[in-house]
Design a protein around this motif. Structure first.
Motif, PDB file in Angstrom:
ATOM      1  N   SER A 262      54.109   9.680  -0.751  1.00  0.00           N
ATOM      2  CA  SER A 262      53.766   9.686   0.670  1.00  0.00           C
ATOM      3  C   SER A 262      52.643   8.678   0.891  1.00  0.00           C
ATOM      4  N   PRO A 263      52.522   8.113   2.088  1.00  0.00           N
ATOM      5  CA  PRO A 263      51.442   7.145   2.330  1.00  0.00           C
ATOM      6  C   PRO A 263      50.064   7.691   1.990  1.00  0.00           C
ATOM      7  N   ASP A 264      49.811   8.961   2.294  1.00  0.00           N
ATOM      8  CA  ASP A 264      48.495   9.544   2.032  1.00  0.00           C
ATOM      9  C   ASP A 264      48.226   9.753   0.540  1.00  0.00           C
ATOM     10  N   SER A 265      49.279   9.685  -0.283  1.00  0.00           N
ATOM     11  CA  SER A 265      49.097   9.918  -1.717  1.00  0.00           C
ATOM     12  C   SER A 265      48.717   8.656  -2.483  1.00  0.00           C
ATOM     13  N   ILE A 266      48.816   7.489  -1.832  1.00  0.00           N
ATOM     14  CA  ILE A 266      48.533   6.226  -2.519  1.00  0.00           C
ATOM     15  C   ILE A 266      47.027   6.096  -2.744  1.00  0.00           C
ATOM     16  N   ASP A 267      46.660   5.807  -3.990  1.00  0.00           N
ATOM     17  CA  ASP A 267      45.253   5.637  -4.354  1.00  0.00           C
ATOM     18  C   ASP A 267      44.815   4.183  -4.358  1.00  0.00           C
ATOM     19  N   LEU A 268      45.739   3.274  -4.676  1.00  0.00           N
ATOM     20  CA  LEU A 268      45.387   1.875  -4.877  1.00  0.00           C
ATOM     21  C   LEU A 268      46.507   0.992  -4.357  1.00  0.00           C
ATOM     22  N   VAL A 269      46.163   0.039  -3.499  1.00  0.00           N
ATOM     23  CA  VAL A 269      47.098  -0.968  -3.006  1.00  0.00           C
ATOM     24  C   VAL A 269      46.653  -2.311  -3.564  1.00  0.00           C
ATOM     25  N   LEU A 270      47.486  -2.918  -4.397  1.00  0.00           N
ATOM     26  CA  LEU A 270      47.174  -4.217  -4.980  1.00  0.00           C
ATOM     27  C   LEU A 270      47.909  -5.298  -4.199  1.00  0.00           C
ATOM     28  N   LEU A 271      47.164  -6.248  -3.682  1.00  0.00           N
ATOM     29  CA  LEU A 271      47.729  -7.334  -2.887  1.00  0.00           C
ATOM     30  C   LEU A 271      47.697  -8.616  -3.707  1.00  0.00           C
ATOM     31  N   THR A 272      48.880  -9.120  -4.075  1.00  0.00           N
ATOM     32  CA  THR A 272      48.925 -10.332  -4.889  1.00  0.00           C
ATOM     33  C   THR A 272      48.340 -11.522  -4.147  1.00  0.00           C
ATOM     34  N   HIS A 273      48.486 -11.524  -2.828  1.00  0.00           N
ATOM     35  CA  HIS A 273      47.902 -12.573  -1.987  1.00  0.00           C
ATOM     36  C   HIS A 273      48.042 -12.135  -0.535  1.00  0.00           C
ATOM     37  N   LEU A 274      47.450 -12.905   0.354  1.00  0.00           N
ATOM     38  CA  LEU A 274      47.367 -12.483   1.754  1.00  0.00           C
ATOM     39  C   LEU A 274      48.312 -13.288   2.639  1.00  0.00           C
ATOM     40  N   HIS A 275      49.576 -13.298   2.275  1.00  0.00           N
ATOM     41  CA  HIS A 275      50.614 -13.872   3.122  1.00  0.00           C
ATOM     42  C   HIS A 275      51.304 -12.758   3.904  1.00  0.00           C
TER      43      HIS A 275
ATOM     44  N   VAL B 120      52.102  -2.033  -5.084  1.00  0.00           N
ATOM     45  CA  VAL B 120      51.871  -3.473  -5.232  1.00  0.00           C
ATOM     46  C   VAL B 120      52.564  -4.209  -4.097  1.00  0.00           C
ATOM     47  N   ASP B 121      51.759  -4.826  -3.255  1.00  0.00           N
ATOM     48  CA  ASP B 121      52.170  -5.546  -2.043  1.00  0.00           C
ATOM     49  C   ASP B 121      52.801  -4.596  -1.032  1.00  0.00           C
ATOM     50  N   THR B 122      52.726  -5.003   0.243  1.00  0.00           N
ATOM     51  CA  THR B 122      53.176  -4.087   1.294  1.00  0.00           C
ATOM     52  C   THR B 122      54.169  -4.732   2.255  1.00  0.00           C
ATOM     53  N   ALA B 123      54.856  -5.793   1.798  1.00  0.00           N
ATOM     54  CA  ALA B 123      56.005  -6.348   2.509  1.00  0.00           C
ATOM     55  C   ALA B 123      55.659  -6.845   3.913  1.00  0.00           C
ATOM     56  N   ILE B 124      56.614  -6.773   4.840  1.00  0.00           N
ATOM     57  CA  ILE B 124      56.499  -7.435   6.148  1.00  0.00           C
ATOM     58  C   ILE B 124      55.960  -6.496   7.221  1.00  0.00           C
ATOM     59  N   GLY B 125      56.403  -5.256   7.199  1.00  0.00           N
ATOM     60  CA  GLY B 125      55.929  -4.290   8.186  1.00  0.00           C
ATOM     61  C   GLY B 125      56.834  -4.173   9.393  1.00  0.00           C
ATOM     62  N   ASN B 126      56.729  -3.039  10.058  1.00  0.00           N
ATOM     63  CA  ASN B 126      57.536  -2.766  11.251  1.00  0.00           C
ATOM     64  C   ASN B 126      56.778  -3.115  12.525  1.00  0.00           C
TER      65      ASN B 126
ATOM     66  N   ILE C 177      54.551  -8.015 -12.594  1.00  0.00           N
ATOM     67  CA  ILE C 177      55.002  -8.136 -11.205  1.00  0.00           C
ATOM     68  C   ILE C 177      54.541  -9.497 -10.707  1.00  0.00           C
ATOM     69  N   THR C 178      55.492 -10.308 -10.248  1.00  0.00           N
ATOM     70  CA  THR C 178      55.237 -11.738 -10.047  1.00  0.00           C
ATOM     71  C   THR C 178      54.473 -12.089  -8.787  1.00  0.00           C
ATOM     72  N   GLY C 179      54.577 -11.257  -7.722  1.00  0.00           N
ATOM     73  CA  GLY C 179      54.138 -11.792  -6.436  1.00  0.00           C
ATOM     74  C   GLY C 179      54.960 -13.033  -6.136  1.00  0.00           C
ATOM     75  N   ASP C 180      54.298 -14.084  -5.626  1.00  0.00           N
ATOM     76  CA  ASP C 180      55.017 -15.301  -5.262  1.00  0.00           C
ATOM     77  C   ASP C 180      54.759 -16.474  -6.196  1.00  0.00           C
ATOM     78  N   CYS C 181      54.228 -16.214  -7.397  1.00  0.00           N
ATOM     79  CA  CYS C 181      54.137 -17.335  -8.342  1.00  0.00           C
ATOM     80  C   CYS C 181      55.530 -17.722  -8.838  1.00  0.00           C
TER      81      CYS C 181
ATOM     82  N   ASP D  25      54.266 -11.649   4.474  1.00  0.00           N
ATOM     83  CA  ASP D  25      55.293 -10.766   3.926  1.00  0.00           C
ATOM     84  C   ASP D  25      54.812  -9.976   2.712  1.00  0.00           C
ATOM     85  N   HIS D  26      53.494  -9.935   2.509  1.00  0.00           N
ATOM     86  CA  HIS D  26      52.929  -9.146   1.406  1.00  0.00           C
ATOM     87  C   HIS D  26      51.847  -8.180   1.887  1.00  0.00           C
ATOM     88  N   VAL D  27      51.523  -8.230   3.174  1.00  0.00           N
ATOM     89  CA  VAL D  27      50.442  -7.380   3.706  1.00  0.00           C
ATOM     90  C   VAL D  27      50.864  -6.568   4.922  1.00  0.00           C
ATOM     91  N   GLY D  28      52.144  -6.656   5.324  1.00  0.00           N
ATOM     92  CA  GLY D  28      52.554  -6.104   6.608  1.00  0.00           C
ATOM     93  C   GLY D  28      52.381  -4.611   6.758  1.00  0.00           C
TER      94      GLY D  28
END
Length: 307
Positions: free
Chosen positions: A119-132, A87-93, A234-238, A134-137
């Motif tokens: 592991s990254p390859d093991s993830i089946d589903l990425v849920l994005l609370t929104h497209l800001h 759930v969400d993918t933070a800021i990123g490198n 899981i709140t996201g940014d609400c 610090d949540h898609v990096g």
């Protein structure tokens, strides 16, 4: 007010990432970085030091002795019925960002994910609370100068309302750049699924529900997880920070519709108050999780320590 100054803490990989149990599901916090002290006054300008100082229950975990809020960047990962979810993918490198606290980070995020057993390859589903930003990096990472999906075997999911809003939005250059390096590559790889989310939410898998929580962005989602009669949200940014439990009128400086954001927050807190539901804040610093309890005309958070 200026944006927060750079955060030089790189983030230390966790030997045992913190986790919480929801029924038979273990939810892991995947740490990225503690955000700099200037983040709170910039993000939640209504949370003045005087106001925060009067909320003694926020110290020492959620605010310091000077009344400055503490905020964190992380994701949540869990396995439900054999499906591995992030759930969400933070800021990123390594990404070029206008916010100096998010610019060209170098953290141990993927090491933390692996330490939790994902592991990254093991993830089946990425849920994005929104497209800001610090949540898609970590949607993407750089390979030979090109941004490619980090979770190549996953479906990335967000609300159709969210993507449609940004498709018609007059973005400034930094936001456009973020979409180009963190959203568009996922779309071009045909990995992004857009979901219509009705007012009462939509179940996308057994015990996994997307709830509409508009205001911060028009298509913002919260994620509800249910297992064996237990529930987590899981709140996201609400809700950015526990201070908003006590003062739901406090909104973010980047809320698209502040009045909708406040209404969403009040509705959510009222529904959660004095129940056994676990609240997992996407920007709450450790201990990160807790329950909503009534306190006078508003609420407080009672913390639930991680395992």
């Amino acid at each position: 007010m200026s944006k927060p100054s750079p955060n030089t803490a790189a983030g230390v990989p966790s030997a045992t990432p913190p986790c919480w149990t929801v029924g038979d599901v273990t939810v892991h916090r995947i740490d990225e970085v503690l955000l700099p002290p200037a983040t709170g006054p910039w993000l939640l300008p209504g949370a003045t030091t005087d106001l925060v100082g009067r909320e003694e229950w926020l110290r020492p975990d959620f605010a310091d002795s000077d009344g400055i809020l503490q905020l964190h960047s992380h994701s949540f990962a869990f396995e439900k019925d054999g499906m591995r979810v992030l759930v969400d993918t933070a800021i990123g490198n390594g990404k070029t960002r206008a916010n100096p606290a998010w610019h060209k980070l170098s953290t141990g995020y993927l090491d933390n994910l692996r330490a939790a057993g994902f592991s990254p390859d093991s993830i089946d589903l990425v849920l994005l609370t929104h497209l800001h930003t610090d949540h898609v990096g970590w949607n993407t990472h750089e390979v030979d100068g090109t941004w490619v999906p980090t979770f190549g075997n996953a479906r990335y999911v967000t609300s159709r309302t969210e993507r449609d809003f940004w498709a018609g939005y007059d973005m400034d250059e930094p936001r456009r750049h973020m979409f180009e390096d963190s959203v568009v590559p996922v779309e071009e790889a045909a990995l992004l699924d857009l979901v219509d989310v009705p007012a009462d939410g939509v179940e996308i898998a057994s015990g996994l529900r997307l709830l509409p929580t508009p205001g911060h962005t028009p298509g913002h989602l919260a994620i509800q997880l249910t297992s064996q009669g237990k529930t987590a949200l899981i709140t996201g940014d609400c809700i950015h920070h526990p201070v908003q439990f006590a003062h739901p009128a406090i909104g973010s400086c980047v809320d698209i519709h502040p009045e909708h954001s406040e209404a969403t927050r009040r509705r959510m807190l009222a529904a959660l108050a004095d129940t056994d539901a676990l609240v997992l804040g996407t920007h709450f610093p450790p201990p990160t999780a807790g329950r909503v309890v009534s306190h006078g005309n508003s609420y407080r958070m009672t913390s639930v320590p991680a395992a």
